[in-house]
Design a protein around this motif. Sequence first.
Motif, PDB file in Angstrom:
ATOM      1  N   ILE A  65       0.846  -1.192   0.000  1.00 52.33           N
ATOM      2  CA  ILE A  65       0.000   0.000   0.000  1.00 52.33           C
ATOM      3  C   ILE A  65       0.884   1.246   0.000  1.00 52.33           C
ATOM      4  CG2 ILE A  65      -0.211   0.089   2.530  1.00 52.33           C
ATOM      5  CD1 ILE A  65      -3.150   1.001   2.077  1.00 52.33           C
ATOM      6  N   SER A  66       0.411   2.277  -0.690  1.00 48.07           N
ATOM      7  CA  SER A  66       1.107   3.570  -0.709  1.00 48.07           C
ATOM      8  C   SER A  66       0.135   4.653  -0.239  1.00 48.07           C
ATOM      9  CB  SER A  66       1.594   3.893  -2.122  1.00 48.07           C
ATOM     10  OG  SER A  66       2.044   5.228  -2.188  1.00 48.07           O
ATOM     11  N   PHE A  67       0.625   5.505   0.645  1.00 40.68           N
ATOM     12  CA  PHE A  67      -0.187   6.606   1.175  1.00 40.68           C
ATOM     13  C   PHE A  67       0.221   7.946   0.570  1.00 40.68           C
ATOM     14  CE2 PHE A  67      -0.205   3.349   4.521  1.00 40.68           C
ATOM     15  CZ  PHE A  67      -1.567   3.198   4.700  1.00 40.68           C
ATOM     16  N   LYS A  68       0.920   7.931  -0.552  1.00 35.81           N
ATOM     17  CA  LYS A  68       1.438   9.169  -1.148  1.00 35.81           C
ATOM     18  C   LYS A  68       0.342  10.148  -1.541  1.00 35.81           C
ATOM     19  CE  LYS A  68       5.683   7.151  -2.942  1.00 35.81           C
ATOM     20  NZ  LYS A  68       6.453   6.788  -4.130  1.00 35.81           N
ATOM     21  N   ASN A  69      -0.851   9.650  -1.844  1.00 32.32           N
ATOM     22  CA  ASN A  69      -1.938  10.538  -2.285  1.00 32.32           C
ATOM     23  C   ASN A  69      -2.675  11.210  -1.140  1.00 32.32           C
ATOM     24  OD1 ASN A  69      -1.342   9.864  -4.873  1.00 32.32           O
ATOM     25  ND2 ASN A  69      -3.147   8.619  -5.238  1.00 32.32           N
ATOM     26  N   LEU A  70      -2.341  10.865   0.095  1.00 35.32           N
ATOM     27  CA  LEU A  70      -3.025  11.482   1.225  1.00 35.32           C
ATOM     28  C   LEU A  70      -2.565  12.921   1.421  1.00 35.32           C
ATOM     29  CD1 LEU A  70      -3.022   8.698   3.958  1.00 35.32           C
ATOM     30  CD2 LEU A  70      -4.890   9.380   2.482  1.00 35.32           C
ATOM     31  N   GLU A 105      -0.699  -3.709  16.747  1.00 34.78           N
ATOM     32  CA  GLU A 105       0.569  -3.917  17.462  1.00 34.78           C
ATOM     33  C   GLU A 105       1.727  -3.992  16.470  1.00 34.78           C
ATOM     34  OE1 GLU A 105       2.886  -3.839  20.605  1.00 34.78           O
ATOM     35  OE2 GLU A 105       0.711  -3.727  20.775  1.00 34.78           O
ATOM     36  N   ARG A 106       1.542  -4.766  15.386  1.00 31.75           N
ATOM     37  CA  ARG A 106       2.599  -4.888  14.395  1.00 31.75           C
ATOM     38  C   ARG A 106       2.797  -3.582  13.639  1.00 31.75           C
ATOM     39  NH1 ARG A 106       0.838  -8.583  10.630  1.00 31.75           N
ATOM     40  NH2 ARG A 106       1.163 -10.300  12.043  1.00 31.75           N
ATOM     41  N   SER A 107       1.728  -2.794  13.468  1.00 37.58           N
ATOM     42  CA  SER A 107       1.856  -1.547  12.707  1.00 37.58           C
ATOM     43  C   SER A 107       2.788  -0.546  13.400  1.00 37.58           C
ATOM     44  CB  SER A 107       0.486  -0.920  12.458  1.00 37.58           C
ATOM     45  OG  SER A 107      -0.041  -0.368  13.644  1.00 37.58           O
ATOM     46  N   LYS A 108       2.970  -0.691  14.696  1.00 35.04           N
ATOM     47  CA  LYS A 108       3.945   0.173  15.397  1.00 35.04           C
ATOM     48  C   LYS A 108       5.349  -0.109  14.880  1.00 35.04           C
ATOM     49  CE  LYS A 108       1.135   0.540  19.558  1.00 35.04           C
ATOM     50  NZ  LYS A 108       0.957   0.103  20.945  1.00 35.04           N
ATOM     51  N   SER A 109       5.670  -1.400  14.698  1.00 34.05           N
ATOM     52  CA  SER A 109       6.971  -1.766  14.128  1.00 34.05           C
ATOM     53  C   SER A 109       7.072  -1.306  12.680  1.00 34.05           C
ATOM     54  CB  SER A 109       7.181  -3.279  14.215  1.00 34.05           C
ATOM     55  OG  SER A 109       7.171  -3.700  15.559  1.00 34.05           O
ATOM     56  N   THR A 110       5.955  -1.385  11.953  1.00 32.18           N
ATOM     57  CA  THR A 110       5.926  -0.926  10.555  1.00 32.18           C
ATOM     58  C   THR A 110       6.280   0.548  10.475  1.00 32.18           C
ATOM     59  OG1 THR A 110       4.131  -2.501  10.164  1.00 32.18           O
ATOM     60  CG2 THR A 110       4.531  -0.862   8.449  1.00 32.18           C
ATOM     61  N   TYR A 114       9.517   1.841   8.159  1.00 30.69           N
ATOM     62  CA  TYR A 114       9.264   2.448   6.855  1.00 30.69           C
ATOM     63  C   TYR A 114       9.016   3.950   6.999  1.00 30.69           C
ATOM     64  CZ  TYR A 114       8.620  -2.403   5.426  1.00 30.69           C
ATOM     65  OH  TYR A 114       8.815  -3.748   5.193  1.00 30.69           O
ATOM     66  N   GLN A 115       9.110   4.648   5.877  1.00 34.36           N
ATOM     67  CA  GLN A 115       8.787   6.067   5.797  1.00 34.36           C
ATOM     68  C   GLN A 115       7.421   6.213   5.131  1.00 34.36           C
ATOM     69  OE1 GLN A 115      10.965   8.369   7.136  1.00 34.36           O
ATOM     70  NE2 GLN A 115      12.111   6.546   7.736  1.00 34.36           N
ATOM     71  N   ILE A 120       4.344   0.302   1.651  1.00 38.00           N
ATOM     72  CA  ILE A 120       4.257  -0.354   2.952  1.00 38.00           C
ATOM     73  C   ILE A 120       3.669  -1.752   2.770  1.00 38.00           C
ATOM     74  CG2 ILE A 120       3.276  -0.189   5.280  1.00 38.00           C
ATOM     75  CD1 ILE A 120       5.060   2.192   4.593  1.00 38.00           C
ATOM     76  N   PRO A 121       4.262  -2.789   3.395  1.00 32.66           N
ATOM     77  CA  PRO A 121       3.645  -4.121   3.324  1.00 32.66           C
ATOM     78  C   PRO A 121       2.245  -4.085   3.938  1.00 32.66           C
ATOM     79  CG  PRO A 121       5.909  -4.288   4.081  1.00 32.66           C
ATOM     80  CD  PRO A 121       5.565  -2.825   4.081  1.00 32.66           C
TER      81      PRO A 121
END
Length: 198
Positions: A65-70, A105-110, A114-115, A120-121
């Motif tokens: 997933i990419s959040f570049k458009n936000l 919980e895992r998204s904190k490590s993500t 990542y930037q 993002i996985p």
Amino acid sequence: MNNQNDYTSVFEKAQKMVSPINDLLKNDAFLKSCIDKLSEEGTNITFNENVSIDCNNSGIYLFWISFKNLDVKTTNSLEKILENFLNKWDNPEESISYFPKSNKERSKSTSEKYQKEDWIPFYLGKSENIGDRIHQHLYIEPNKKTYALKLMHRKSFSKKVKFKINYLSIKTTNVDYFLVERVELFLRDKLFPIIGKQ
């Protein structure tokens, strides 16, 4: 003859057979080669075009997933972006059921790895038929009891985020397919996908 001893000896033989495989899966070079393959350009997923993956083999697939458009003015950190997105994912505007929930919980490590400009996985999975399983994740009916992302029914995300898919084909038989699950397990601990409870 003691049945307990029979089971113990068979289990010990199985452990000896699987041990070299587990050692390979702990090898950083092997895992890096898998991650490199899953990190290639992949196939972009667009909500207005039919997407098809031509792979009938077993293996592992990874949605990105990419959040570049936000609007970055209102979302200044990846941690906050993920928090907002995952809340919306778990509580869809659309009528969708039987889908994998977020792993906060895992998204904190993500967010540490990542930037916000990175891909993002999103969701890591395995299947005995990669093409069919990805098709389910994209197009299966939104209320069907099959557990899947049902991504094309998430119209509220169509202009806000981008998705792509990549896969790692691993030819297996019914006997050794369980090894795919072992690879998936080790990759999950390296990639930190934000969706899926495993």
